[in-house]
Structure formats: structure tokens, C-alpha cells
Design a protein around this motif. Structure first.
Motif, short mmCIF file in Angstrom:
data_model
loop_
_atom_site.label_atom_id
_atom_site.label_comp_id
_atom_site.label_asym_id
_atom_site.label_seq_id
_atom_site.Cartn_x
_atom_site.Cartn_y
_atom_site.Cartn_z
N HIS A 22 1.06 -1.17 -0.15
CA HIS A 22 0.21 0.17 0.06
C HIS A 22 0.83 1.26 0.26
O HIS A 22 0.88 1.86 -0.71
CB HIS A 22 -0.83 0.08 1.00
CG HIS A 22 -1.95 1.03 1.42
ND1 HIS A 22 -3.13 1.85 0.67
CD2 HIS A 22 -1.80 2.14 2.53
CE1 HIS A 22 -3.19 3.00 0.11
NE2 HIS A 22 -3.13 3.07 1.69
N THR A 25 2.62 1.76 -3.17
CA THR A 25 1.78 2.44 -4.34
C THR A 25 1.27 3.82 -3.84
O THR A 25 1.37 4.39 -5.07
CB THR A 25 0.72 1.59 -3.67
OG1 THR A 25 0.38 0.11 -4.38
CG2 THR A 25 -0.60 1.81 -4.95
N GLN A 26 1.07 4.13 -3.01
CA GLN A 26 0.66 5.60 -2.74
C GLN A 26 1.83 6.59 -2.53
O GLN A 26 1.93 7.28 -3.49
CB GLN A 26 0.78 5.68 -1.18
CG GLN A 26 -0.81 5.83 -0.38
CD GLN A 26 -0.63 5.59 0.63
OE1 GLN A 26 0.46 5.64 1.67
NE2 GLN A 26 -1.98 5.72 1.65
N ASP A 29 2.00 6.12 -7.14
CA ASP A 29 1.09 7.57 -7.64
C ASP A 29 1.34 8.95 -7.69
O ASP A 29 1.60 9.14 -8.32
CB ASP A 29 -0.12 7.43 -6.73
CG ASP A 29 -0.98 5.76 -7.45
OD1 ASP A 29 -0.67 5.50 -8.65
OD2 ASP A 29 -1.86 5.03 -6.34
N ALA A 54 9.44 2.85 -4.44
CA ALA A 54 9.08 3.04 -5.61
C ALA A 54 9.64 3.53 -6.83
O ALA A 54 8.84 2.92 -7.81
CB ALA A 54 7.38 3.89 -5.16
N TYR A 58 9.08 1.89 -10.41
CA TYR A 58 8.27 2.49 -11.27
C TYR A 58 9.61 2.55 -12.75
O TYR A 58 9.43 2.12 -13.83
CB TYR A 58 7.93 3.91 -10.92
CG TYR A 58 7.64 4.28 -11.66
CD1 TYR A 58 7.05 4.37 -12.78
CD2 TYR A 58 7.66 6.12 -11.76
CE1 TYR A 58 6.17 6.02 -13.44
CE2 TYR A 58 7.42 7.44 -12.37
CZ TYR A 58 6.57 7.11 -13.77
OH TYR A 58 6.25 7.73 -14.97
N ARG A 246 1.14 -5.64 -9.36
CA ARG A 246 0.19 -5.03 -8.74
C ARG A 246 0.54 -3.01 -8.15
O ARG A 246 -0.15 -2.88 -7.87
CB ARG A 246 0.10 -5.62 -6.96
CG ARG A 246 -0.21 -7.32 -7.30
CD ARG A 246 -0.33 -7.93 -5.97
NE ARG A 246 1.06 -7.89 -5.42
CZ ARG A 246 1.71 -8.40 -5.86
NH1 ARG A 246 2.15 -9.60 -6.24
NH2 ARG A 246 3.31 -8.80 -4.63
N MET A 247 2.02 -2.54 -8.15
CA MET A 247 2.04 -1.24 -7.22
C MET A 247 1.81 -0.55 -8.38
O MET A 247 1.88 0.88 -7.40
CB MET A 247 3.28 -1.55 -7.50
CG MET A 247 4.33 -0.21 -7.31
SD MET A 247 5.79 -0.30 -6.54
CE MET A 247 6.47 -0.14 -8.57
N LYS A 248 1.77 -0.79 -9.54
CA LYS A 248 1.60 0.23 -10.37
C LYS A 248 -0.44 -0.43 -10.97
O LYS A 248 -1.10 1.07 -12.00
CB LYS A 248 2.26 -0.46 -12.32
CG LYS A 248 3.68 0.42 -12.15
CD LYS A 248 4.11 -0.34 -13.26
CE LYS A 248 5.65 0.36 -12.87
NZ LYS A 248 6.41 0.39 -14.89
N THR A 249 -1.04 -1.05 -10.41
CA THR A 249 -2.72 -1.64 -10.82
C THR A 249 -2.64 -1.77 -12.19
O THR A 249 -3.84 -1.28 -12.45
CB THR A 249 -3.22 -0.59 -10.03
OG1 THR A 249 -3.83 0.66 -10.25
CG2 THR A 249 -3.46 -0.30 -8.64
#
Length: 327
Positions: A22, A25-26, A29, A54, A58, A246-249
Motif C-alpha cells: 500500500h 503504491t501511494q 502514484d 517506489a 517504477y 500490483r504496484m502499478k495497478t
């Protein structure tokens, strides 16, 4: 597919696994939004370890894919160029060092210059278990992209996804500084109109400094593309791991990294007659190619028919970015 080396992929996944999904992911983003603003014209704020992780998750696989494609093309056009030293300026967590070591087994000594301490720390941890000695033994220097500092001195100097982060007024000095003591210079930018314009300017400057274009261009003449009407760029496809998805949805198991670039060196490369600058249009019985040629500049929709036998079969196999013989 541009696949990360197994040792890098495993090390990166291990680093990402240290953080809660989570939070990753935040952070992703936030950093993704910053990266998209102004065509990556501002540096991401890496304020914490999770931000750095992240950012590596990314951007590192995509940067590796683009730089590997660039350097592999350069190597194919300069088989006699076997660099032993590399300096990667603004190198982040070291993707360009990993890419260069995969392309050139001759590399013995690499250095990464990076201003963010957290990125240096993560880059060192990723490199610690690398199979390639040049990566494992890389020197990490904390520093800025600073033309007032001593020029990077190496057989190969790389600058990837950095030029657009610099003030426009400083870019010419930076390119001159990169080339001052380099055997070859590789500059990579996002594959956008703005990224291409920066590469176009860097290319013209490198030629003016006495270097020859190794890739992608088949000539050292003025770029034949009309500014503002089109742009030259290429793409590398790379797989996404389950964690990255999952991290990038994201739903797709791959992504395409688009990039613009120039490699120039102090030697004479072996260049193709032309470069394919768009996806070939493959029809039943014929193929249409958009080319940048050494002699005539841009040629759109060059038809290669089935009647041409081996030439047609070759055209069926080529991809965007490949070289092409016009004879």
C-alpha cells in the motif's frame, strides 16, 4: 522483450518486498504524477526510503530497457568499440550501468554520479550481488550534473532521462561537458516531441564538437524532420513482474517504453543506408516502410513487394528502429 538480468530482477524485488504494498503504491502514484508533469521536467522528490524504492520499481526496468536498446544498437554499428570504462551521470539507482555491462563484456570500471543519497544507497545494494564485476565493483559518487566540475572521463559517458530535468539554458554546457573527455556519449530522453527536440539539439551539438553519430541516424547531416510536425523516437517492450503489476495497478503483463536518443563517438561507425522510423505496415504481398535515409532524408511508404523475393522476406521480419539497406 527487454528482460532485466536475473540478478537485478531478484535484487529489485527483494528491495520492494521490504515495504508494504500500500505504501509503495501511494509513493508510486505521487512519483508517477510528478514524472508526467511537464514531460518529466522536474526531479521527483525522494524524501524517504519507500519513495526511492517506489521510484526504482517504477522507472528502473523501463530505463534499463531503453538504455539497453540504445547501447545494443550502438554496439552493432561500432563492433570495434569495446569500452573499458563508463561514467553514468545522474544515474539514479544504476540502470545504465547494468545495461552497459550486459552489452559490453569489455567493461571493467563503472562510476555512477547521483545527487540523491537514498538512490545511491539502493543502487549499491542492488549492485552488491551482481554477477558482472563492472556492476558489482561500480563506484558511486554523490554529485550534481555540473559543467563547472571536472568533465567525466571515460570510454563511455551516459546520460539518461536527465537533460529534461535541467534548465534549458544549462543544457548546451552540459552536453559540451559530457563530451569533453568521452570516447562516446549516449543521451536518452523520453520519446515525446519535447524529448526529441532535446535530443535533436544535443545531436547537432555533438556533431559540432567533432563526434560522429553512431545511432540511430544513418548520417551526420541535419535531421530532416521538420520541428513541430513530427518527432523521431523508438520503443522497447519490457515485461512486468507480478509485484510491479500490483504496484502499478496494471493489468497487462508488459509495457512499452518510448524513448528518443543519440549516441555519438570519436570513431567512424558502420551505419546502415537507412533507419526504419515507424512500425512497418505489413500487408498481404507487400510491406510499406517509413525511412530516414543517408542520401535522401525522409522517405515515407517505401513499398517492398513479394516479387522482390529475399528483400520482401527481409522486410517482413524488420521492426521499428531497425536498419535497412536501400540497395
Amino acid at each position: 522483450m527487454a528482460v532485466l538480468p536475473d540478478d537485478l530482477s531478484a535484487a529489485l524485488d527483494d528491495e520492494l518486498a521490504k515495504h508494504h504494498l500500500h505504501r509503495l503504491t501511494q509513493a508510486f502514484d505521487r512519483l508517477s504524477a510528478r514524472y508526467r508533469q511537464g514531460d518529466a521536467a522536474t526531479s521527483p522528490i525522494l524524501a524517504s526510503e519507500v519513495d526511492v524504492a517506489a521510484y526504482a520499481g517504477y522507472r528502473m526496468p523501463a530505463t534499463y530497457a531503453a538504455v539497453h536498446a540504445v547501447l545494443a544498437e550502438a554496439a552493432s554499428r561500432a563492433p570495434g568499440f569495446e569500452p573499458r570504462t563508463q561514467v553514468d551521470v545522474g544515474g539514479g539507482t544504476g540502470a545504465a550501468v547494468w545495461a552497459a555491462a550486459e552489452v559490453w563484456p569489455s567493461l571493467e570500471k563503472c562510476a555512477v554520479v547521483e545527487q540523491v543519497a537514498g538512490a545511491i544507497g539502493l543502487g549499491k545494494r542492488l549492485a552488491a550481488g551482481a554477477r558482472k564485476p563492472a556492476v558489482r565493483g561500480a563506484e558511486w559518487r554523490r554529485g550534481l550534473v555540473d559543467p563547472a566540475a571536472p568533465a567525466p572521463e571515460a570510454d563511455l559517458v551516459t546520460l539518461s532521462y536527465v537533460l529534461g530535468e535541467l534548465p534549458e539554458a544549462d543544457r548546451e554546457d552540459v552536453v559540451r561537458w559530457l563530451a569533453a573527455k568521452a570516447g562516446a556519449v549516449a543521451v536518452v530522453e523520453p520519446g515525446t516531441p519535447a524529448g526529441y527536440e532535446r535530443i535533436r539539439a544535443a545531436r547537432a551539438q555533438l556533431i559540432g564538437l567533432g563526434l560522429q553519430v553512431v545511432a540511430p541516424c544513418p548520417h551526420d547531416g541535419e535531421c530532416p524532420i521538420t520541428p513541430g510536425k513530427d518527432w523521431c523516437h523508438f520503443a522497447a517492450r519490457l515485461p512486468r513482474s507480478n509485484l510491479h503489476r500490483r504496484m502499478k495497478t496494471a493489468t497487462l503483463g508488459f509495457e512499452d517504453e518510448k524513448f528518443a536518443y543519440v549516441v555519438a563517438g570519436r570513431f567512424t561507425p558502420s551505419r546502415p543506408d537507412a533507419r526504419i522510423i515507424r512500425h512497418p505496415k505489413k500487408h498481404k504481398g507487400w510491406v510499406a516502410l517509413d525511412l530516414c535515409t543517408a542520401g535522401d532524408g525522409l522517405e515515407s511508404g517505401v513499398a517492398v513487394s513479394k516479387k522482390q523475393g529475399p528483400r520482401y522476406r527481409a522486410a517482413r521480419d524488420v521492426e521499428w528502429g531497425d536498419g535497412w539497406s536501400t540497395t
